[in-house]
Design a protein around this motif. Structure first.
Motif, PDB file in Angstrom:
ATOM      1  N   VAL A  30       0.829  -1.204   0.000  1.00 39.83           N
ATOM      2  CA  VAL A  30       0.000   0.000   0.000  1.00 39.83           C
ATOM      3  C   VAL A  30       0.867   1.259   0.000  1.00 39.83           C
ATOM      4  CG1 VAL A  30      -1.565   1.387   1.446  1.00 39.83           C
ATOM      5  CG2 VAL A  30      -2.041  -1.035   1.053  1.00 39.83           C
ATOM      6  N   ILE A  31       1.923   1.234   0.808  1.00 38.38           N
ATOM      7  CA  ILE A  31       2.832   2.385   0.878  1.00 38.38           C
ATOM      8  C   ILE A  31       3.596   2.539  -0.430  1.00 38.38           C
ATOM      9  CG2 ILE A  31       4.861   3.326   2.043  1.00 38.38           C
ATOM     10  CD1 ILE A  31       3.867   1.763   4.557  1.00 38.38           C
ATOM     11  N   SER A  32       4.034   1.422  -0.997  1.00 36.72           N
ATOM     12  CA  SER A  32       4.838   1.447  -2.211  1.00 36.72           C
ATOM     13  C   SER A  32       4.037   1.927  -3.423  1.00 36.72           C
ATOM     14  CB  SER A  32       5.411   0.058  -2.490  1.00 36.72           C
ATOM     15  OG  SER A  32       6.236   0.060  -3.633  1.00 36.72           O
ATOM     16  N   ASP A  33       2.798   1.416  -3.571  1.00 31.67           N
ATOM     17  CA  ASP A  33       2.008   1.798  -4.757  1.00 31.67           C
ATOM     18  C   ASP A  33       1.102   3.006  -4.517  1.00 31.67           C
ATOM     19  OD1 ASP A  33      -0.264   0.899  -3.364  1.00 31.67           O
ATOM     20  OD2 ASP A  33      -0.343  -1.006  -4.420  1.00 31.67           O
ATOM     21  N   LYS A  34       1.113   3.517  -3.256  1.00 33.05           N
ATOM     22  CA  LYS A  34       0.346   4.713  -2.876  1.00 33.05           C
ATOM     23  C   LYS A  34      -1.162   4.563  -3.123  1.00 33.05           C
ATOM     24  CE  LYS A  34       4.242   7.850  -3.730  1.00 33.05           C
ATOM     25  NZ  LYS A  34       4.579   7.954  -2.293  1.00 33.05           N
ATOM     26  N   SER A  35      -1.667   3.338  -3.030  1.00 35.32           N
ATOM     27  CA  SER A  35      -3.097   3.110  -3.240  1.00 35.32           C
ATOM     28  C   SER A  35      -3.952   3.745  -2.151  1.00 35.32           C
ATOM     29  CB  SER A  35      -3.381   1.606  -3.327  1.00 35.32           C
ATOM     30  OG  SER A  35      -2.932   0.929  -2.162  1.00 35.32           O
ATOM     31  N   TYR A  36      -3.334   4.082  -1.011  1.00 32.02           N
ATOM     32  CA  TYR A  36      -4.068   4.728   0.070  1.00 32.02           C
ATOM     33  C   TYR A  36      -4.575   6.113  -0.323  1.00 32.02           C
ATOM     34  CZ  TYR A  36       0.282   7.347   0.712  1.00 32.02           C
ATOM     35  OH  TYR A  36       1.382   8.129   0.505  1.00 32.02           O
ATOM     36  N   LYS A  37      -3.996   6.701  -1.369  1.00 25.18           N
ATOM     37  CA  LYS A  37      -4.405   8.038  -1.788  1.00 25.18           C
ATOM     38  C   LYS A  37      -5.823   8.060  -2.343  1.00 25.18           C
ATOM     39  CE  LYS A  37       0.152  10.061  -2.774  1.00 25.18           C
ATOM     40  NZ  LYS A  37      -0.043  11.228  -1.887  1.00 25.18           N
ATOM     41  N   ASN A  38      -6.281   6.919  -2.851  1.00 31.72           N
ATOM     42  CA  ASN A  38      -7.594   6.862  -3.492  1.00 31.72           C
ATOM     43  C   ASN A  38      -8.692   6.288  -2.611  1.00 31.72           C
ATOM     44  OD1 ASN A  38      -6.389   7.778  -5.960  1.00 31.72           O
ATOM     45  ND2 ASN A  38      -5.634   5.694  -6.281  1.00 31.72           N
ATOM     46  N   LYS A  39      -8.343   5.867  -1.375  1.00 36.04           N
ATOM     47  CA  LYS A  39      -9.356   5.295  -0.493  1.00 36.04           C
ATOM     48  C   LYS A  39      -8.924   5.454   0.951  1.00 36.04           C
ATOM     49  CE  LYS A  39      -7.351   0.802  -1.702  1.00 36.04           C
ATOM     50  NZ  LYS A  39      -7.628  -0.506  -2.329  1.00 36.04           N
ATOM     51  N   ASP A  40      -9.878   5.298   1.845  1.00 38.19           N
ATOM     52  CA  ASP A  40      -9.612   5.492   3.267  1.00 38.19           C
ATOM     53  C   ASP A  40      -9.474   4.179   4.025  1.00 38.19           C
ATOM     54  OD1 ASP A  40      -9.676   8.317   3.175  1.00 38.19           O
ATOM     55  OD2 ASP A  40     -11.854   8.259   3.123  1.00 38.19           O
ATOM     56  N   TYR A  41      -9.866   3.076   3.411  1.00 39.86           N
ATOM     57  CA  TYR A  41      -9.774   1.775   4.093  1.00 39.86           C
ATOM     58  C   TYR A  41      -9.852   0.639   3.082  1.00 39.86           C
ATOM     59  CZ  TYR A  41     -14.790   2.703   3.639  1.00 39.86           C
ATOM     60  OH  TYR A  41     -16.024   3.057   3.143  1.00 39.86           O
ATOM     61  N   LYS A  42      -9.488  -0.545   3.541  1.00 39.91           N
ATOM     62  CA  LYS A  42      -9.600  -1.782   2.762  1.00 39.91           C
ATOM     63  C   LYS A  42     -10.304  -2.802   3.648  1.00 39.91           C
ATOM     64  CE  LYS A  42      -6.731  -5.248   0.352  1.00 39.91           C
ATOM     65  NZ  LYS A  42      -7.401  -5.142  -0.952  1.00 39.91           N
ATOM     66  N   LEU A  43     -11.424  -3.347   3.162  1.00 41.32           N
ATOM     67  CA  LEU A  43     -12.277  -4.180   4.000  1.00 41.32           C
ATOM     68  C   LEU A  43     -12.278  -5.655   3.596  1.00 41.32           C
ATOM     69  CD1 LEU A  43     -15.468  -1.903   4.202  1.00 41.32           C
ATOM     70  CD2 LEU A  43     -13.655  -2.118   5.918  1.00 41.32           C
ATOM     71  N   ASN A  44     -12.388  -6.515   4.602  1.00 44.59           N
ATOM     72  CA  ASN A  44     -12.710  -7.932   4.424  1.00 44.59           C
ATOM     73  C   ASN A  44     -11.837  -8.656   3.394  1.00 44.59           C
ATOM     74  OD1 ASN A  44     -14.837  -7.703   6.320  1.00 44.59           O
ATOM     75  ND2 ASN A  44     -16.193  -6.910   4.729  1.00 44.59           N
ATOM     76  N   TYR A  45     -10.530  -8.564   3.581  1.00 45.90           N
ATOM     77  CA  TYR A  45      -9.611  -9.346   2.761  1.00 45.90           C
ATOM     78  C   TYR A  45      -9.023 -10.460   3.629  1.00 45.90           C
ATOM     79  CZ  TYR A  45      -6.211  -6.326   5.122  1.00 45.90           C
ATOM     80  OH  TYR A  45      -5.489  -5.657   6.068  1.00 45.90           O
ATOM     81  N   ASN A  46      -8.346 -11.401   2.996  1.00 49.55           N
ATOM     82  CA  ASN A  46      -7.820 -12.554   3.727  1.00 49.55           C
ATOM     83  C   ASN A  46      -6.430 -12.306   4.295  1.00 49.55           C
ATOM     84  OD1 ASN A  46      -9.937 -14.514   3.392  1.00 49.55           O
ATOM     85  ND2 ASN A  46      -9.374 -14.632   1.236  1.00 49.55           N
ATOM     86  N   GLY A  47      -6.225 -12.773   5.510  1.00 55.18           N
ATOM     87  CA  GLY A  47      -4.911 -12.802   6.127  1.00 55.18           C
ATOM     88  C   GLY A  47      -4.635 -14.227   6.564  1.00 55.18           C
ATOM     89  N   VAL A  48      -3.367 -14.566   6.746  1.00 46.90           N
ATOM     90  CA  VAL A  48      -3.004 -15.916   7.187  1.00 46.90           C
ATOM     91  C   VAL A  48      -2.108 -15.805   8.409  1.00 46.90           C
ATOM     92  CG1 VAL A  48      -1.872 -18.083   6.587  1.00 46.90           C
ATOM     93  CG2 VAL A  48      -3.157 -16.840   4.843  1.00 46.90           C
TER      94      VAL A  48
END
Length: 227
Positions: free
Chosen positions: A62-80
């Protein structure tokens, strides 16, 4: 993240951890130090992490591709988790007055207790074969490509990243050509791995080459981008 924000969000972490209960891990990341990113955590037993753990692979992306600039959160994805349990994860991007990212508030839900209870109830009504046929739960291997992994050290971060690259590209890490090493370093760089302090040393160790070699690869890749 300034001290006022750090104090406010640390209290929020404690509050959410106690309110949601032991099946929810709540973690606060300060991006001022990717290597010791977690500054507050509740119910850390879920991922096995503590304060001072590094940024996750998803956070680095997220930091590398700067995708945080276009949204405020990311919901319900998978973690392991470290013990290979699938978690349901969500992350809020904490930004300052200039809309620059300063931290991340992450919630990871472990549904293991509920899955176990569900299976026990179903077994009272149906044979095991029927439960298996109608199971909607994914396996760890089926979601591993997109899943967030939770690491407690730089060694774990680099090991997990290299395992995935080796698997995806069918490259044996212990028998690499110079071009393969360059390709791996390029992928790691795109994923933001080298933003972590000590990552160059760990990658060099695991790729069986010297630290100066890793720096030469990075320099070569940067020159290609500039051209």
């Amino acid at each position: 993240m300034n001290q006022t924000m750090l104090k406010q969000y640390s209290v929020l972490v404690e509050f959410l951890g106690k309110t949601l209960g032991p099946d929810y891990e709540v973690a606060l990341h300060d991006i001022g130090d990717y290597t010791n990113s977690i500054v507050a955590i509740a119910n850390g037993h879920i991922s096995g992490r503590t304060i001072g753990a590094p940024m996750t692979n998803l956070g680095l992306n997220v930091i590398s591709d700067k995708s945080y600039k276009n949204k405020d959160y990311k919901l319900n994805y998978n973690g392991v988790s470290k013990d290979q349990r699938i978690l349901r994860s969500s992350t809020m991007f904490i930004k300052d007055e200039n809309e620059e990212l300063v931290g991340m508030l992450c919630i990871n839900f472990d549904d293991k207790r509920y899955v176990d209870i569900t299976n026990q109830i179903l077994k009272l009504c149906h044979p095991d074969e029927l439960i298996e046929q109608n199971s909607t739960y994914e396996s760890v291997s089926s979601i591993a490509a997109e899943a967030e992994s939770f690491s407690g050290s730089i060694t774990e971060v680099t090991t997990n990243a290299l395992k995935k690259i080796s698997s995806d590209n069918n490259i044996p890490i212990d028998r690499l050509t110079q071009d393969e090493r360059l390709h791996i370093v390029d992928i790691l760089n795109q994923k933001g791995i080298f933003m972590l302090k000590g990552a160059v040393s760990e990658v060099a160790k695991q790729l069986h080459c010297s630290e100066p070699s890793i720096y030469r690869y990075l320099s070569k890749l940067n020159k290609v981008k500039e051209d």
